[in-house]
Design a protein around this motif. Structure first.
Motif, PDB file in Angstrom:
ATOM      1  N   VAL B 103      75.172  32.856  26.007  1.00 48.64           N
ATOM      2  CA  VAL B 103      74.289  33.859  25.240  1.00 48.64           C
ATOM      3  C   VAL B 103      74.264  33.966  23.878  1.00 48.64           C
ATOM      4  O   VAL B 103      73.088  33.861  23.303  1.00 48.64           O
ATOM      5  N   GLU B 104      75.390  33.519  23.210  1.00 51.65           N
ATOM      6  CA  GLU B 104      75.294  33.489  21.771  1.00 51.65           C
ATOM      7  C   GLU B 104      74.537  32.460  21.283  1.00 51.65           C
ATOM      8  O   GLU B 104      73.756  32.587  20.409  1.00 51.65           O
ATOM      9  N   THR B 107      71.069  33.311  21.750  1.00 53.99           N
ATOM     10  CA  THR B 107      70.159  34.379  20.891  1.00 53.99           C
ATOM     11  C   THR B 107      70.428  34.079  19.483  1.00 53.99           C
ATOM     12  O   THR B 107      70.295  34.653  18.304  1.00 53.99           O
ATOM     13  N   ILE B 110      67.920  34.958  16.685  1.00 54.13           N
ATOM     14  CA  ILE B 110      67.688  36.273  16.222  1.00 54.13           C
ATOM     15  C   ILE B 110      68.779  36.755  15.543  1.00 54.13           C
ATOM     16  O   ILE B 110      68.455  37.642  14.721  1.00 54.13           O
ATOM     17  N   LEU B 111      69.959  36.370  16.202  1.00 52.19           N
ATOM     18  CA  LEU B 111      71.058  36.995  15.653  1.00 52.19           C
ATOM     19  C   LEU B 111      71.227  36.609  13.817  1.00 52.19           C
ATOM     20  O   LEU B 111      71.589  37.320  13.028  1.00 52.19           O
ATOM     21  N   VAL B 117      68.796  41.814  19.828  1.00 53.75           N
ATOM     22  CA  VAL B 117      68.269  40.958  20.975  1.00 53.75           C
ATOM     23  C   VAL B 117      67.527  41.880  21.781  1.00 53.75           C
ATOM     24  O   VAL B 117      67.977  42.855  22.250  1.00 53.75           O
ATOM     25  N   ASN B 118      66.194  41.198  22.562  1.00 55.28           N
ATOM     26  CA  ASN B 118      65.601  41.983  23.291  1.00 55.28           C
ATOM     27  C   ASN B 118      66.261  41.393  24.513  1.00 55.28           C
ATOM     28  O   ASN B 118      66.077  40.428  25.388  1.00 55.28           O
ATOM     29  N   ARG B 119      67.233  42.550  25.301  1.00 62.94           N
ATOM     30  CA  ARG B 119      67.788  42.423  26.318  1.00 62.94           C
ATOM     31  C   ARG B 119      67.209  41.854  27.808  1.00 62.94           C
ATOM     32  O   ARG B 119      67.638  41.204  28.309  1.00 62.94           O
ATOM     33  N   MET B 122      66.113  38.472  27.335  1.00 61.79           N
ATOM     34  CA  MET B 122      67.177  37.488  27.459  1.00 61.79           C
ATOM     35  C   MET B 122      67.787  37.354  29.114  1.00 61.79           C
ATOM     36  O   MET B 122      67.861  36.391  29.510  1.00 61.79           O
ATOM     37  N   ARG B 154      67.394  28.707  24.110  1.00 65.95           N
ATOM     38  CA  ARG B 154      67.455  28.891  22.509  1.00 65.95           C
ATOM     39  C   ARG B 154      66.083  28.846  21.953  1.00 65.95           C
ATOM     40  O   ARG B 154      65.653  29.905  20.897  1.00 65.95           O
ATOM     41  N   MET B 157      63.770  32.007  23.240  1.00 61.32           N
ATOM     42  CA  MET B 157      64.230  33.365  22.907  1.00 61.32           C
ATOM     43  C   MET B 157      63.389  34.300  22.051  1.00 61.32           C
ATOM     44  O   MET B 157      63.014  35.275  22.342  1.00 61.32           O
ATOM     45  N   ASN B 158      63.073  33.485  21.044  1.00 58.89           N
ATOM     46  CA  ASN B 158      62.272  34.285  19.863  1.00 58.89           C
ATOM     47  C   ASN B 158      60.870  34.176  20.281  1.00 58.89           C
ATOM     48  O   ASN B 158      60.181  34.491  19.309  1.00 58.89           O
TER      49      ASN B 158
END
Lengths: 913, 230
Positions: B103-104, B107, B110-111, B117-119, B122, B154, B157-158
């Motif tokens: 997950v890290e 994301t 974004i982090l 984070v848009n859950r 994700m 990854r 995600m964005n």
């Protein structure tokens, strides 16, 4: 938590060994910073405490104050404490002597001893107005007809006529007015008889407490007093003393200068030297720490440089990457700094505790060294350490964001290797084939990284060898200097008529003084000795013939004329000397002819033509000359006649003219001419009387009371009559009683009561022993330099360990590849061993070169005041070689151990990071 | 609508005799939602081109426009933010951060941006990528295919304007390769993302809307296979 912080924490956890090594590095650096700063602060505090123990804690005092002024001063917010005395009257004891005619009575405040040290020789402090504490000056002059001081003892009463000190015309005089009998007569005005109980005697105040302004001995009483006041004070900010003085009427303020100089108020070289020395050490620590921590960081960063590149391709800004690195530094600092603080304080605390007695030797007061910690200095140490860590992080952090992101990913931030980087002859390759060539190439391909290893070894070797040679210089130089001195702490000398007084008895009495640990007596006479050239040692003969070495020995007709000391040693000390030298003392003592022990050493110090000071030392006689006799030669003595003139002809034959003593006196005083016919003329052998001195053996150690730089003949005191014969009756012989004591001052004071009763004796002389101080100094220097070297070496070892283990880890794939193309386990190990040798040798070589330079510099500095020879101690070189290679080898073995558990082929297949 | 345009891109490494022209005046443009495949032999400059398009490596000459913005006219920090928000990069060797979990890693952009984070997105991506049961695993605990899916996650995600993939299947077996290509096409279709893929696999290239062939740093051939959906 911010993703970069999470990332950093995970990275730190991910490689615990590296994190641990870096933390250990931080702990060591911080421990060193703390130790150096706390050590310096403890030193300063100790110096201050010695002054406080000596004279008291006051920073200054103001005198001649009215009660109003004194009250105002006591309420001054700048001052933290005050103590005072008030003028309680004057007693005119002795009108005839102009030196110390008065006894001045000072009524002290209750808390007086809080600020001013009153050293009681006897009795206690006065508590009431009618009690009096008399000074040692009074004690010494009591009963002396020259002075008119009434004799009193502790507990007795004494009555004085107490009043105001005035000139004959009624002008009041105070404590700052000198006694000038030629200018005016002085009287006591408004005198009244007062009776005091003597509660004891105290040691006269030093110049610091009472700057010699009072023409009187100062007696203390426990209260009362109506006159001017003197206020001793301590300040909130001693460093503002001068400002305070300006405000107070400076002419009426005196400083406790010997204490204030340790607050850097009045300028003090010692403090400056101490801080200067500390600054140098701190600089060295920063140097070592930056090397360690930055290499450790740069390794951990270069391991991750691809990851940083990756993060950048995903949009991390340079600032974010940099702050990730700094965050890492901060975290390591937060763990390492408090630990280092504890380790440093603990280390220096234990060291100082172990050495506290050694320090006590340096202070007359026996003040013990204690760990002193100043919170601001600890903060400074922490700041310095944090600064060092951040500086160390800044270098790799900059590297991590240099170039484009894709560079970082593709090349791990390194410049591409060019063929010319690897060019050049390879000794290892020539000697050891393929593994050797690979080892040499590995070094060349990333010089910067391996330079960290070489640099670490270089640093340890350099520091270790330099410090070792420095300690050697100091030891040697100071040992030679102390050769000239005896090692007595206390001397009493006495002109003694032989047979009238027994020195053994005198010594037995003096020995009872407080604190005596060793004692002996001896007497010295001089005698010219004609040593036969064939008896001289080779070194001695060569030395005496060397025109560059100045000496006073006359070398002529196969003889060397030495002016030598004959020492008549207390029998027991003489027997001890025999025993120490492996001789049968009892038999020698009973021998029909008096037997001497010959101290067979001569030390000469001189400045050469090149203006460099040198020393030479040799045995005077060869061992073949013992046992034997040596010839003493002196001018023939004729009763009632005096040797007036001596002449030597071309053949070296001397002629002497002796005149009757009375006649010579008469002619010389009237200025007339001498009538040669009244002279007795002796020529050639008749002019000389020779005496044979039997020498049983040569010795190389002497008792503590003797100097060690010239040949000496030791006889037992009981045979002095046989050796000196009639000479003994010609006048008193000087006997010296020597003592060792850990508290020489106290012993001297205690001995004073005995010596006062002795005839022909001065007061005991204290402080002739430098050697004890030198021993202490050397021991201190050794302990501190050893500690420093050990810590710096640990830092370097951590550095080497860090670099090597990482470089091995980073080359995992390469090793796998080498194995995959057929490199066997043995060749692989060989290649790594050769790499180790290559680092070790380079580090050692450059380290030794630098150490030689530093040692030469130290020598030049030391040679200006000490006579020493330039050298590097071989044990230091041996230790450096072993240390350098051991450090590298241990790290390699560890790294290989880590590699062993891995499937190298799997490593080869993986390209991820 | 034009999403990306490259004008006379050149990239030169080295100097004098050692000078290498990795790219030599490459110009082309890509529409929004288009799937472009770039093919060519080793050393033809494909990867260099992709890195320059993604704002990762600066060109020696020429310009790149993404979404109407001149990429290399931006300062370094702006460029970093551009990469973070506008570009999704997928590598052959996944390039995941080993100390961060699935997950890290997904994301991360974004982090880094400090955004929330848009859950929902994700969870959707995890589901699409088949990583729902692997969310707390570290990269070392995943297979190659799974790691590549994380790296795709990854990149997506964005919701970037452009997804750039450099040999995304080069290190995978055929089953995994097919899955990955399917995923990329699916995201191209579902999110109307512009997709540029470097590949030497003809099967993958033929699934693109258009193919560009590079040789010695020049475009030697351009072939449209199908029209871009409006």
């Amino acid at each position: 938590m911010n993703i970069f912080r999470t990332y950093t924490v995970r990275c730190l956890r991910g490689s615990p060994a590296r994190t641990l090594v870096t933390i250990v590095g931080v702990v060591l650096s911080m421990a060193l910073f703390t130790a150096v700063l706390a050590g310096a602060w403890s030193g300063i505090s100790w110096l201050r405490q010695t002054e406080v123990d000596q004279d008291g804690a006051f920073h200054g005092y103001s005198w001649g104050l009215t009660q109003e002024q004194a009250r105002a001063m006591k309420e001054d917010p700048e001052l933290t404490a005050t103590a005072s005395w008030r003028d309680a009257g004057w007693v005119l004891l002795d009108r005839s002597s102009g030196f110390y005619p008065y006894l001045h009575l000072a009524a002290i405040s209750d808390n007086f001893t809080d600020l001013v040290k009153v050293e009681l020789l006897e009795g206690r402090m006065p508590e009431t107005e009618s009690e009096i504490l008399l000074p040692s000056d009074y004690y010494v002059r009591m009963g002396d007809p020259e002075w008119n001081f009434p004799e009193v003892e502790t507990g007795q009463s004494v009555t004085f006529l107490v009043g105001r000190r005035c000139a004959e015309d009624g002008t009041p005089l105070g404590e700052t007015d000198d006694v000038d009998l030629s200018r005016r007569q002085e009287v006591i005005a408004d005198g009244a008889e007062r009776t005091y109980t003597v509660v004891g005697f105290y040691a006269e105040f030093s110049y610091q407490v009472n700057q010699g302004r009072i023409p009187a001995a100062l007696a203390l009483t426990g209260g009362g007093g109506t006159g001017e006041e003197r206020v001793y004070f301590t300040m909130k900010h001693p460093e503002r003393f001068e400002e305070f003085c300006e405000r107070m009427e400076p002419q009426k303020v005196a400083s406790h200068a010997s204490l204030l100089r340790y607050y850097a108020v009045l300028g003090n070289e010692l403090t400056a030297i101490l801080w200067g020395f500390t600054a140098v050490l701190v600089f060295l620590v920063i140097f070592g720490s930056v090397a360690l921590i930055s290499s450790s960081f740069s390794i951990s960063i270069s391991e991750r440089i691809r990851q940083f590149g990756m993060l950048r391709t995903l949009g991390a800004t340079r600032k974010q990457i940099r702050s990730a690195v700094f965050w890492e530094a901060l975290m390591l600092g937060c763990v390492g700094i408090p630990l280092g603080l504890l380790v440093g304080c603990g280390g220096i605390g234990v060291t100082l505790w172990l050495l506290r007695e050694r320090f006590a030797v340096f202070s007359q007061t026996g003040t013990l060294m204690r760990l002193a910690v100043h919170p601001l200095l600890l903060l400074l140490a922490a700041g310095l350490c944090m600064g060092t860590i951040l500086l160390s992080a800044w270098i790799p952090a900059r590297k991590a964001v240099q170039g484009s992101a894709i560079d970082a990913i593709q090349r791990s931030g390194k410049a591409p290797l060019k063929a010319r980087d690897l060019r050049g002859p390879s000794l290892l390759g020539t000697l050891f084939g393929f593994p050797g060539m690979m080892a040499s190439r590995n070094f060349r391909r990333d010089r910067r990284r391996y330079r960290a290893v070489v640099f670490s070894i270089f640093l340890s070797v350099m520091l270790f060898v330099s410090v070792a040679s420095f300690t050697d210089y100091v030891t040697e130089g100071l040992a030679l200097v102390t050769d000239q001195n005896s090692r007595s702490d206390l001397l009493v000398s006495q002109g003694l008529t032989y047979g009238k007084m027994d020195p053994d008895r005198v010594l037995a009495q003096l020995e009872q003084a407080e604190g005596v640990t060793d004692s002996m007596f001896h007497a010295i006479t001089y005698q010219d000795m004609a040593l036969k050239e064939e008896d001289l040692s080779e070194d001695c003969l060569m030395g005496l013939k060397d025109t560059r070495i100045p000496h006073t020995v006359l070398l002529k007709d196969g003889e060397a004329m030495y002016a030598m000391h004959l020492i008549f040693l207390q029998d027991s000390a003489w027997l001890q000397l025999c025993e120490d030298s492996g001789l049968d003392g009892a038999a020698l003592l009973q021998a029909p002819e008096p037997q001497a022990l010959f101290y067979n050493r001569q030390v000469l110090m001189y400045t050469g033509y090149d203006n460099v000071r040198r020393w030479v030392a040799w045995d005077v006689l060869s061992e073949d000359a013992f046992p034997g006799t040596i010839t003493g030669r002196a001018h023939t003595e004729l009763d009632g006649f005096v040797l007036y003139k001596e002449a030597t002809d071309e053949d070296g034959i001397s002629t002497c003219w002796y005149y009757p003593e009375d006649y010579l006196d008469e002619v010389v005083s009237s200025g007339g001419e001498l009538d040669e016919s009244r002279a007795i003329v002796l020529s050639g052998k008749d002019a000389w009387t020779e005496t044979a001195y039997h020498v049983a053996a040569s010795i190389h150690e002497v008792p503590f009371a003797m100097r060690r730089d010239a040949p000496l003949l030791f006889y037992p005191w009981s045979r002095i009559r046989e050796v000196l014969g009639e000479k003994l009756d010609k006048g008193p012989i000087e006997v010296t009683y020597s003592f060792r004591s850990d508290t020489p001052e106290r012993t001297a004071a205690s001995m004073a009561s005995f010596t006062q009763a002795m005839e022909n004796t001065d007061a005991p002389v204290v402080g002739v022993d430098n050697s004890r101080m030198v021993e202490s100094l050397l021991e201190l220097a050794n302990v501190f330099s050893a500690g420093f070297v050990v810590l710096i070496t640990l830092i370097a070892a951590a550095n080497v360990f860090d670099t090597i283990t990482t470089s091995v880890a980073l080359r995992r794939r390469e090793f796998a590849m080498l194995k995959s193309i057929g490199m066997g386990e043995r060749e692989f190990r060989r290649m790594l061993c050769l790499e180790c040798v290559s680092y070790g040798f380079r580090g050692f070589f450059w380290g030794m070169l630098a150490a030689a330079g530093v040692s030469r510099l130290l020598y030049l500095v030391a040679a200006s005041s000490l006579v020493i020879q330039w050298h590097i101690p071989p044990y230091a070189i041996a230790a450096a070689v072993i240390g350098a290679f051991a450090m590298v080898a241990a790290s390699m073995v560890y790294a290989l151990g880590r590699l062993k558990g891995e499937d190298l082929m799997q490593t080869l297949k993986t390209e991820t990071f | 609508m034009e999403m990306l345009r490259a004008e006379r891109l050149t990239k030169i490494y080295g100097k004098g005799e050692n000078e290498i022209r990795a790219l030599d005046g490459v110009s082309f443009s890509v529409e929004q939602g288009e799937f472009l495949a770039i093919i060519g032999p080793s050393g033809s400059g494909k990867s260099t081109l992709l890195h320059i398009l993604g704002g990762v490596d600066r060109p020696s000459g020429g310009t790149v426009w993404v979404n109407g913005q001149d990429v290399y006219a931006q300062k370094e920090d702006q460029l970093a933010i551009f990469r973070r928000r506008q570009v999704g990069l997928i590598y052959q060797f996944y390039n995941l951060i080993p100390v961060l979990n699935v997950v890290e890693n997904m994301t991360l952009p974004i982090l880094m941006d400090g955004r929330k984070v848009n859950r929902e997105r994700m969870e959707e991506l995890l589901k699409v990528l088949g990583l729902e049961n692997r969310r707390t695993h570290l990269p070392a605990q995943l297979s190659g295919g799974q790691q590549q899916r994380v790296s795709i996650g990854r990149a997506l995600m964005n919701a970037p304007a452009v997804v750039l993939a450099d040999e995304p299947t080069g290190n995978l077996d055929s089953r995994n390769s097919a899955e990955i290509v399917q995923l990329l096409k699916e995201s191209n279709r579902r999110y109307r993302q512009t997709l540029i893929v470097i590949t030497h696999d003809e099967n993958i290239a033929l699934q693109a809307d258009r193919i560009l062939a590079l040789e010695d740093g020049r475009i030697v051939r351009e072939e449209r296979i199908r029209e871009v959906r409006a």
